[in-house]
Design an enzyme around this catalytic site. Structure first.
Site, PDB file in Angstrom:
ATOM      1  N   CYS A 282      16.454  -5.187 -86.407  1.00 30.10           N
ATOM      2  CA  CYS A 282      17.226  -4.585 -87.502  1.00 30.10           C
ATOM      3  C   CYS A 282      18.571  -4.066 -87.023  1.00 30.10           C
ATOM      4  O   CYS A 282      19.445  -3.803 -87.830  1.00 30.10           O
ATOM      5  CB  CYS A 282      16.433  -3.474 -88.161  1.00 30.10           C
ATOM      6  SG  CYS A 282      15.533  -2.453 -86.997  1.00 30.10           S
TER       7      CYS A 282
ATOM      8  N   GLU B 143      13.500   0.774 -95.103  1.00 33.53           N
ATOM      9  CA  GLU B 143      14.555   0.358 -94.177  1.00 33.53           C
ATOM     10  C   GLU B 143      14.767  -1.107 -94.492  1.00 33.53           C
ATOM     11  O   GLU B 143      13.921  -1.951 -94.185  1.00 33.53           O
ATOM     12  CB  GLU B 143      14.089   0.575 -92.740  1.00 33.53           C
ATOM     13  CG  GLU B 143      15.226   0.422 -91.745  1.00 33.53           C
ATOM     14  CD  GLU B 143      14.727  -0.041 -90.399  1.00 33.53           C
ATOM     15  OE1 GLU B 143      13.798   0.553 -89.860  1.00 33.53           O
ATOM     16  OE2 GLU B 143      15.275  -1.053 -89.905  1.00 33.53           O
TER      17      GLU B 143
ATOM     18  N   GLU C 161      23.043 -10.114 -94.534  1.00 34.76           N
ATOM     19  CA  GLU C 161      22.371 -10.207 -93.236  1.00 34.76           C
ATOM     20  C   GLU C 161      21.775 -11.609 -93.018  1.00 34.76           C
ATOM     21  O   GLU C 161      21.254 -12.230 -93.946  1.00 34.76           O
ATOM     22  CB  GLU C 161      21.244  -9.162 -93.189  1.00 34.76           C
ATOM     23  CG  GLU C 161      20.540  -9.066 -91.843  1.00 34.76           C
ATOM     24  CD  GLU C 161      19.455  -7.980 -91.822  1.00 34.76           C
ATOM     25  OE1 GLU C 161      19.217  -7.352 -92.874  1.00 34.76           O
ATOM     26  OE2 GLU C 161      18.857  -7.777 -90.761  1.00 34.76           O
TER      27      GLU C 161
END
Lengths: 508, 508
Positions: free
Chosen positions: B270, B233, B372
């Site tokens: 996340c 992930e 991100e």
């Protein structure tokens, strides 16, 4: 570089094909299950309607026998029909509904509704040895179409005209049934296949073939900026383990069955038994030789496979200590051979070869003996009394599509149950008796196992094969009118669903 | 290089750990569901019994707030209990029974029985930002143990003492419940983690962390002689799309909720919304700044994350045309800081920062803006009237854990339904309203999406997470006494099963 689903597409580029698949995905993923199921059945019917033409083409291009090809075409139709049932049933969507729950143990839980959705365009590399069942309209194509994915097939060069004709027939049937044009496309060249593995529009690839090519394609798929899975079925030696008692009880039946399983389709099957493990000190040579000598000559699929077969057989025979039980032959044809068209030159007609080795030689010789030989060749391995067969499998044959165990009549003990469980770690299918060739197309089939049998633990035969082309998406707190049909309260498709009820966590 | 599940294991090598896991697998995979379920519940209870000690350690090592940590520990217990239910229920085994069928359309069908089995030892890389829920006893561990896989956890260096203590407590609880010693093992060093990804005994790995490290580990896993899956992930920007009508109806509520979702746990989640897409020409600066100024200072997890955060924020602010809506701060601590132990030096206390850009700038600036930012930072994107938001997502944010759409009261039309369906291609979870932070631990959760959100389409939260650690095995023509319990006629575990009946293909 050509791509054809219909004749007018001959001048399309790889990029055109991939973009077309991506465009088609939009409408294909919105088709209702009934339309997709009817399209799969329509494809099956279209194949049946053209059976004579297709089988004749396949015979010419692959050298496989007519009866085998008719059986394979029938299997291909059944695969399509089976997936039509899967689509209509809807259980494959794995619909899960969590009711909104103000009393959930971790604080208020939203309304969550999850099901599986098509991943997007799928690239399917056809295999040489199954011109129907693992090719243009084969299992991978059926599974991907059932999932709602547009399919691009990379035709195998071993049967180019058959591939093109099959694509025409099936694409027309799909379109007639209401699926968008371009749902099934075909490309021919190896360059096109590699380029498509790397194309952003392609979301998953399936490959059945050699370990070398599979690894190359898997590396390309993994090296993309956005990696995609390559579901490869890369090779398996399918050991068959025979207990002393089983051999004592039915030696002729076992050894005859073994020779037949090795020789069928000239041994060009992914589930061919590459090794037969028998207790040392038993006599098997005569029975094997007796059965082997009766196997008629069979053409190998193509000159490249014939070259590889001759090379590997020579390598095994060159290992010191290998005993020849029955020496088959390889006869190269020429353009004038009967039953062989213009391309007869370079083709090879073969009869099966069997050798025997003691277990310790197999261990010492390593890859030269252990690697798969694609063709009618198999090794009889003689193991000493008291050998832990599951340990031998773990050491020498760790990844297989199948493992077969022949036990005696009353040999079902707890010890044997533990052995069988351990065998399950090294194969996707464990047979207690029978032979691994012949793969049933049914819900419970598993055709995939630990590396190098397959690159992942998926299956490429049976209804579970659809899972490779699906991904989960959950919708949270969506109004009814914005939900996809299988997630709506009124369940218009009538699919099975699992509900996590409000309040269920109170007892945790 | 150390490995600890209990203090006496401190001098074990990586190879010892891996071999131990492999040995344990033998007995663990034979445990009956009741024992495995009880062990998972025992682990949950043991965590609860040590809550005060564990939360205090976690606070010290991560700087996360006590309430958040208590909630996370509770979630971790619930995850374990949820998987106990999964194990007891048995539906996850996907048992399929094909009755032997002499009349099957392709010729006699054997008796085939398929279910899912544990893959073997699983390596789990713990995350920095969830010291309980994605760490030693977190979701990946719970899912793998439920599947019947021994687990080796690579501890995150951000909370080493907590990791060791959690492993001690949970390993003891598992052993007490009857699972073999060594079912859960811990290693500490990065070298050990990398070595284990390449160890033959390890059959799958799970990783939650940065894209860079995830890609490195995935490459190692893929380059093994026998490749294994790495379920990574790796990052998500979780765009939130707001329609003009929604903003018109409830601007303050939306913008306040946005600031809270970005700022919670200092944005180190996340599922933090990295982008808020709003119609251009609407006024949002004041409401965002008003909410942001009220967010108290929060420590970042560790100096390395603080460095990365400062670097990425500076990079975004350096892009010409980026407008600062609210400038938060980064204050570096020192060893004497209140609330900070000896390691206060280098730690950073932050308040959130918000910037705004027009959509076309986002497009032009590329990665500098699109990548991100891990921490309390988010970008407000102003889109022109008539923008196709799903097309924007496909172009700029193709892979996310979540996508959120805020619509107005009566904006549920067919057009919006099509938009929502298209959003589903680019995220694992689509929210209609609400905020993506806060992930329900339930059967219908999907925490995984297209690259780079996850490396595969699995989920690491919710009960479907168990599927990553299972593989299919079919048994053919096995006598009852050699079959694993869930496949026997008498179904001793009482698991749900799907039967393909004899004769069903007659109508095909």
């Amino acid at each position: 570089m050509t791509a054809t689903a219909a004749p007018e597409h001959h001048d399309r580029t790889v990029d055109d094909v991939a973009r077309r698949a991506q465009e088609v995905f939009d409408s294909l993923s919105r088709t209702v299950p009934g339309v997709r199921a009817a399209a799969l059945r329509g494809a099956a019917t279209a194949l049946a309607d053209h059976a004579d033409e297709l089988v004749a083409l396949a015979q010419e291009e692959t050298g496989l026998a007519e009866a085998r090809l008719r059986g394979e075409l029938k299997r291909t139709q059944v695969q399509l029909r089976l997936f039509a049932h899967v689509v209509s049933d809807g259980a494959y969507l794995d619909v899960r509904l969590d009711e909104a729950d103000p009393d959930f143990v971790l604080g208020p839980r939203p309304d969550l509704r999850r099901s599986l959705w098509p991943v997007g365009p799928v690239l399917n590399f056809a295999a040489s040895n199954f011109p129907f069942a693992f090719s243009v309209a084969g299992g991978d194509t059926a599974a991907a179409l059932a999932a709602g994915c547009p399919v691009i097939v990379k035709a195998h060069p071993g049967h180019p005209r058959l591939s093109e004709r099959t694509a025409e027939i099936v694409a027309a049937a799909l379109t007639e049934a209401g699926l968008p044009e371009g749902t099934l496309q075909l490309v021919a060249s190896q360059d096109a296949g590699v380029a498509l593995v790397e194309h952003p529009a392609v979301r998953a690839a399936a490959f059945t073939g050699s370990q070398r090519v599979g690894q190359l394609l898997a590396a390309r798929a993994a090296a993309r900026p956005d990696p995609i899975p390559l579901f490869g079925e890369l090779g398996s030696v399918n050991p068959v383990l025979v207990s002393a008692q089983a051999l004592h009880e039915r030696a002729d039946e076992l050894l005859g069955g073994y020779v037949a399983s090795v020789s069928g389709s000239a041994g060009q099957l992914c589930t061919k038994p590459g090794f037969l493990l028998v207790p040392e000190g038993t006599d098997h040579d005569d029975a094997v030789a007796h059965a082997a000598v009766q196997v008629p000559e069979h053409r190998l699929l193509n000159p490249s496979i014939a070259d590889g077969y001759e090379r590997r057989v020579a390598q095994v025979l060159g290992v010191d200590g290998v005993r020849v039980v029955h020496a088959g032959g390889v006869r190269r044809g020429d353009a004038g051979d009967p039953g062989s068209p213009a391309d007869g030159a370079g083709q090879a007609w073969v009869t099966p070869t069997f050798v025997a080795v003691p277990l310790d030689l197999l261990r010492r010789a390593g890859e030269a003996l252990l690697d798969e030989v694609f063709g009618p060749f198999s090794v009889i391995v003689e193991y000493p009394d008291g050998t832990d067969l599951a340990a031998v499998v773990a050491e020498l044959f760790p990844g297989n599509l199948t493992l077969t165990m022949h036990l005696g009549e009353r040999e079902s003990s707890e010890e044997q149950a533990a052995l069988v469980a351990r065998l399950g770690r090294h194969a996707g299918r464990v047979l207690l008796g029978g032979w691994p060739t012949g793969v049933a197309v049914t819900p419970a089939m598993q055709h995939g196992g630990p590396w190098p049998a397959t690159t992942t633990d998926g299956t490429s035969v049976g209804t579970a094969a659809i899972g490779r082309f699906l991904r989960g998406v959950a919708f949270q707190d969506a109004p009814q009118e914005l939900l996809p049909p299988p997630l709506r309260d009124d369940n218009p498709w009538g699919v099975p669903r699992t509900v996590a009820a409000r309040g269920e966590s109170l007892g945790w």
